[in-house]
Design an enzyme around this catalytic site. Structure first.
Site, PDB file in Angstrom:
ATOM      1  N   LYS A  28      73.259  12.823  13.351  1.00  0.00           N
ATOM      2  CA  LYS A  28      73.866  13.958  12.635  1.00  0.00           C
ATOM      3  C   LYS A  28      73.270  15.220  13.211  1.00  0.00           C
ATOM      4  O   LYS A  28      72.039  15.342  13.275  1.00  0.00           O
ATOM      5  CB  LYS A  28      73.561  13.901  11.133  1.00  0.00           C
ATOM      6  CG  LYS A  28      74.254  12.750  10.421  1.00  0.00           C
ATOM      7  CD  LYS A  28      73.960  12.684   8.942  1.00  0.00           C
ATOM      8  CE  LYS A  28      74.665  11.469   8.355  1.00  0.00           C
ATOM      9  NZ  LYS A  28      74.279  11.155   6.984  1.00  0.00           N
ATOM     10  N   GLU A  36      73.889   0.471   5.772  1.00  0.00           N
ATOM     11  CA  GLU A  36      73.271   1.766   6.085  1.00  0.00           C
ATOM     12  C   GLU A  36      72.183   2.108   5.069  1.00  0.00           C
ATOM     13  O   GLU A  36      72.406   2.077   3.863  1.00  0.00           O
ATOM     14  CB  GLU A  36      74.371   2.835   6.087  1.00  0.00           C
ATOM     15  CG  GLU A  36      73.901   4.225   6.469  1.00  0.00           C
ATOM     16  CD  GLU A  36      75.082   5.178   6.704  1.00  0.00           C
ATOM     17  OE1 GLU A  36      76.207   4.708   6.974  1.00  0.00           O
ATOM     18  OE2 GLU A  36      74.868   6.396   6.622  1.00  0.00           O
ATOM     19  N   ASP A  91      69.823   5.816   8.784  1.00  0.00           N
ATOM     20  CA  ASP A  91      70.383   7.171   8.638  1.00  0.00           C
ATOM     21  C   ASP A  91      69.265   8.142   8.239  1.00  0.00           C
ATOM     22  O   ASP A  91      68.658   8.767   9.113  1.00  0.00           O
ATOM     23  CB  ASP A  91      71.544   7.168   7.627  1.00  0.00           C
ATOM     24  CG  ASP A  91      72.190   8.548   7.511  1.00  0.00           C
ATOM     25  OD1 ASP A  91      71.845   9.438   8.309  1.00  0.00           O
ATOM     26  OD2 ASP A  91      73.045   8.757   6.626  1.00  0.00           O
ATOM     27  N   LYS A  97      83.664   2.806   4.809  1.00  0.00           N
ATOM     28  CA  LYS A  97      82.271   2.735   4.354  1.00  0.00           C
ATOM     29  C   LYS A  97      82.293   2.919   2.843  1.00  0.00           C
ATOM     30  O   LYS A  97      82.983   3.814   2.333  1.00  0.00           O
ATOM     31  CB  LYS A  97      81.503   3.836   5.080  1.00  0.00           C
ATOM     32  CG  LYS A  97      80.253   4.363   4.441  1.00  0.00           C
ATOM     33  CD  LYS A  97      79.405   5.066   5.521  1.00  0.00           C
ATOM     34  CE  LYS A  97      78.690   6.285   5.015  1.00  0.00           C
ATOM     35  NZ  LYS A  97      77.811   6.904   6.025  1.00  0.00           N
ATOM     36  N   GLU A 131      82.117   9.010  11.675  1.00  0.00           N
ATOM     37  CA  GLU A 131      82.628   9.235  10.312  1.00  0.00           C
ATOM     38  C   GLU A 131      82.932  10.728  10.135  1.00  0.00           C
ATOM     39  O   GLU A 131      82.637  11.299   9.093  1.00  0.00           O
ATOM     40  CB  GLU A 131      81.603   8.752   9.280  1.00  0.00           C
ATOM     41  CG  GLU A 131      80.245   9.429   9.409  1.00  0.00           C
ATOM     42  CD  GLU A 131      79.203   8.975   8.391  1.00  0.00           C
ATOM     43  OE1 GLU A 131      79.407   7.950   7.729  1.00  0.00           O
ATOM     44  OE2 GLU A 131      78.176   9.676   8.264  1.00  0.00           O
ATOM     45  N   LYS A 140      80.136   3.622  -0.634  1.00  0.00           N
ATOM     46  CA  LYS A 140      78.879   4.197  -1.110  1.00  0.00           C
ATOM     47  C   LYS A 140      78.412   3.379  -2.306  1.00  0.00           C
ATOM     48  O   LYS A 140      79.115   3.332  -3.337  1.00  0.00           O
ATOM     49  CB  LYS A 140      79.125   5.646  -1.531  1.00  0.00           C
ATOM     50  CG  LYS A 140      79.397   6.560  -0.350  1.00  0.00           C
ATOM     51  CD  LYS A 140      78.147   6.682   0.461  1.00  0.00           C
ATOM     52  CE  LYS A 140      78.137   7.882   1.354  1.00  0.00           C
ATOM     53  NZ  LYS A 140      76.893   7.994   2.096  1.00  0.00           N
ATOM     54  N   ASP A 196      76.868   2.054   2.533  1.00  0.00           N
ATOM     55  CA  ASP A 196      75.749   2.993   2.646  1.00  0.00           C
ATOM     56  C   ASP A 196      75.053   3.041   1.288  1.00  0.00           C
ATOM     57  O   ASP A 196      75.668   3.417   0.284  1.00  0.00           O
ATOM     58  CB  ASP A 196      76.265   4.388   3.024  1.00  0.00           C
ATOM     59  CG  ASP A 196      75.131   5.356   3.352  1.00  0.00           C
ATOM     60  OD1 ASP A 196      73.948   4.969   3.201  1.00  0.00           O
ATOM     61  OD2 ASP A 196      75.433   6.504   3.757  1.00  0.00           O
ATOM     62  N   HIS A 252      83.582  12.402  -5.254  1.00  0.00           N
ATOM     63  CA  HIS A 252      82.997  11.581  -4.192  1.00  0.00           C
ATOM     64  C   HIS A 252      81.633  11.122  -4.696  1.00  0.00           C
ATOM     65  O   HIS A 252      80.718  11.931  -4.835  1.00  0.00           O
ATOM     66  CB  HIS A 252      82.880  12.434  -2.923  1.00  0.00           C
ATOM     67  CG  HIS A 252      82.683  11.647  -1.670  1.00  0.00           C
ATOM     68  ND1 HIS A 252      83.612  10.756  -1.192  1.00  0.00           N
ATOM     69  CD2 HIS A 252      81.648  11.616  -0.777  1.00  0.00           C
ATOM     70  CE1 HIS A 252      83.166  10.213  -0.067  1.00  0.00           C
ATOM     71  NE2 HIS A 252      81.973  10.715   0.201  1.00  0.00           N
TER      72      HIS A 252
HETATM   73  C1  MUC Z   1      75.551   9.717   4.442  1.00  0.00           C
HETATM   74  O1  MUC Z   1      74.470   9.452   3.969  1.00  0.00           O
HETATM   75  O2  MUC Z   1      75.941   8.997   5.331  1.00  0.00           O
HETATM   76  C2  MUC Z   1      78.493  10.370   5.094  1.00  0.00           C
HETATM   77  C3  MUC Z   1      79.675   9.941   4.597  1.00  0.00           C
HETATM   78  C4  MUC Z   1      79.657  10.138   3.224  1.00  0.00           C
HETATM   79  O3  MUC Z   1      80.534   9.873   2.408  1.00  0.00           O
HETATM   80  O4  MUC Z   1      78.464  10.672   2.879  1.00  0.00           O
HETATM   81  C5  MUC Z   1      77.759  11.000   4.038  1.00  0.00           C
HETATM   82  C6  MUC Z   1      76.288  10.929   3.959  1.00  0.00           C
HETATM   83 MG    MG Z   2      74.236   7.653   5.227  1.00  0.00          MG
END
Ligand code: MUC
Ligand code: MG
Length: 372
Positions: free
Chosen positions: A272, A223, A248, A166, A326, A168, A197, A21
């Site tokens: 969170k 994000e 976030d 989402k 999520e 990354k 994000d 991941h």
């Molecule tokens: C984040 O920063 O959002 C949430 C989903 C993911 O894959 O990482 C987290 C952390």
């Molecule tokens: Mg995030």
């Protein structure tokens, strides 16, 4: 005699992920959870979880510091105290220990789980009741490979497991990231909502170029494009683009939320439980957002089932989550430490039923995955 907190045990549990991941700051192959087992004098055990991402890569607490700080500083503040008054116990922890929000969140979950079991109420019921029993759940595409991410998204759509994705980004050069995101959005078209994000990876001028390109590609939400502490920059970006910004790392608790709102932020907030020191703290932030007309998103630090269930009980009490949730953490892990996993169905997850969290530990699995 009133029930008191008798014993608090913390366990480091390492579970492998189903695939690497990749985030802007780390690549995970395993998730480490701190599991709290809190025993009370009436024989009831409360469960909690404190989890972060990539050791110290994501934030100032690591799994090892969460465990050590609970064992050394936080647990002694709770042992011998009456079990039932969560507000007083929260205040006690905050008075004597600064920061350590993930550790405090794990302890508060364990207190609420025990109290729910004691009264025969779910945590959502303890909090006043659930508005919803089924919450939408997004999936994060983060294999690092565009074709693999597209295949993964198409499979999740076909399984009716997720329809929001989402991505990354932020680890690669901007143009490469934009090509990656645009290719995935193009492949999925109107069938799915695609968000990104950046996890703080860009400076503001890179963000301006990146967000413009992502907005043109049809991305729905951006994000945390810039560092957490740059509130003024986030407000400028939110006001400059049509595509909304999701705060976030910038918004830990109600005070951050109020600061952003007062500065003219008009995006959305990722909630969170771990950032806000637990369920009550995160609901304080949610209420600030609601009063200001800011949309909410139920976020994760990739917790396992216990932490995910705790967050679901909190989100269920909110009348609306404009951006969904999520809460897919358990699905990223190859195995689980609970008897009955959460029920992911119809693009979301069911709120677990039963007293407290509604979760039972699988002792054999827990022993197997616990760090010796
Ligand atoms: C984040 O920063 O959002 C949430 C989903 C993911 O894959 O990482 C987290 C952390
Ligand atoms: Mg995030």
């Amino acid at each position: 005699m009133s029930t008191v907190i008798q014993h608090i045990e913390t366990l480091l549990v390492d579970l492998p992920t189903i695939r690497p991941h990749k985030l802007s700051m780390t690549t995970m192959a395993c998730q480490t959870m701190v599991i709290v087992r809190m025993r009370h004098s009436d024989g009831i055990e409360g469960l909690g979880e404190g989890t972060t991402i990539g050791g110290l890569a994501y934030g100032p607490e690591s799994p090892e510091s969460i465990k050590r700080n609970i064992d050394t500083y936080l647990a002694p503040l709770l042992i011998g105290q009456p079990s039932h008054n969560v507000h007083q116990l929260r205040a006690r922890l905050n008075r004597h220990a600064r920061g350590n929000m993930i550790a405090k969140s794990a302890l508060e979950t364990a207190l609420l789980d025990a109290q729910g079991k004691r009264l025969g109420l779910s945590i959502a019921d303890l909090l006043g009741g659930a508005h919803q029993q089924h919450l939408p759940v997004l999936w994060t595409l983060a294999s690092g490979d565009t074709a693999k991410d597209i295949d993964e998204a198409l499979l999740r759509l076909e399984q009716r497991r997720h329809c929001d994705f989402k991505l990354k980004i932020g680890a690669n050069p901007l143009d490469q990231d934009v090509r990656h995101v645009a290719a995935i959005k193009e492949a999925l078209g109107d069938r799915a909502s695609v968000r990104v994000d950046v996890n703080q990876a860009w400076d503001e001028s890179t963000a301006v170029r990146g967000i413009q390109a992502l907005q043109d590609a049809g991305i729905e939400l951006i994000e945390q494009p810039i560092p957490a502490r740059e509130h003024a920059g986030l407000v400028r970006l939110a006001n400059r683009f049509n595509v909304p910004m999701l705060a976030d790392e910038a918004v830990q608790d109600a005070r951050d939320g109020l600061d952003l709102v007062c500065s003219g932020f008009n995006g959305a907030f990722a909630l969170k439980i771990a950032k806000s020191g637990g369920i009550h703290g995160v609901l304080e932030l949610a209420h600030v957002a609601q009063a200001a007309g800011i949309g909410l998103y139920g976020g994760t630090l990739l917790e396992g089932t216990i932490g995910t269930a705790a967050a679901l009980h909190a989100w269920a009490t909110l009348p609306e989550m404009a951006w969904g949730t999520e809460m897919f953490g358990p699905l990223l892990l190859k195995d689980d430490i609970v008897v009955e996993p959460l029920n992911y169905t119809e693009f979301g997850v069911e709120l677990p039923q039963g007293p407290g969290l509604g979760i039972t530990l699988d002792e054999d699995k827990l022993a197997h995955y616990s760090r010796k």
